[in-house]
Enzyme design. Sequence first.
Site, PDB file in Angstrom:
ATOM      1  CB  SER A  53      48.360 -40.038  42.341  1.00 59.20           C
ATOM      2  OG  SER A  53      48.592 -41.208  41.582  1.00 59.20           O
ATOM      3  CG  HIS A  93      48.260 -40.629  36.925  1.00 59.76           C
ATOM      4  ND1 HIS A  93      49.174 -39.603  36.954  1.00 59.76           N
ATOM      5  CD2 HIS A  93      48.171 -41.076  38.192  1.00 59.76           C
ATOM      6  CE1 HIS A  93      49.619 -39.444  38.189  1.00 59.76           C
ATOM      7  NE2 HIS A  93      49.027 -40.340  38.960  1.00 59.76           N
ATOM      8  CG  ASP A 119      50.013 -37.147  35.234  1.00 56.35           C
ATOM      9  OD1 ASP A 119      49.772 -36.663  36.353  1.00 56.35           O
ATOM     10  OD2 ASP A 119      49.594 -38.258  34.860  1.00 56.35           O
TER      11      ASP A 119
END
Length: 176
Positions: A53, A93, A119
Site C-alpha cells: 500500500s 501510511h 483510510d
Amino acid sequence: MEMFDDFKRMNKRQVYYQVLNFGMIIASALMIWKGMMVATGSESPIVVVLSGSMEPAFYRGDLLFLGNDRSDPIRAGEIVVFKIEGRDIPIVHRVIKVHETHEGKIKFLTKGDNNEVDDRGLYKPGQLWVEKHHVVGRARGFVPYVGMVTIIMNDYPKLKYAVLGLLGLFVLLHRE
C-alpha cells in the site's frame, strides 16, 4: 551425528555454561530492544512493511526505523505507523490531512500512497480521524527487503520453529 558428539562429551558444568550463554543471548536481545524503545520514544522502534500500500515509497518487506518525538507536531506528508483499536497489526501510511478541533486537539487523516482512497474504511466504525495516541511512531529510515525474513517466517510457522530450534541447538551444542 557429529554435532551431538560434542554434546555427549560435555560435563555438567559445560552444559550449564552453554545454557547460561543461550540465556545471555536472549537477555541481551531484549535489553537492546528496550533500549531502542527508550531512545526512539516508540513502543515498536522497528517495523516491517507487510503490504504494497505504500509503494513506491516503501515495498513489502522493507524494514522501517521509527522515532516518536511527541513534542514535534505531525504534519501532512509525514509517514506514520499507527494502531487502530480492534486491529493487532500496525498500519504504515502517509498523513494527507491534519485537522485541529476547537479544543486544540490535533487529528489527521491517512492514506497509503498506492491506495485509491483514504483510510477511513480501515478505521474502526464511526472513527473519521487518527489521533496522536494511535501513533506508534514516524518513519525515520528504512532498509529495503530485510523484513522479508519476518514475512516468510510468519507465512510458514513450521519453518520459523525449525529455524529457531536449529539456532537454539547450535548455541547449546557448540563450545566456542
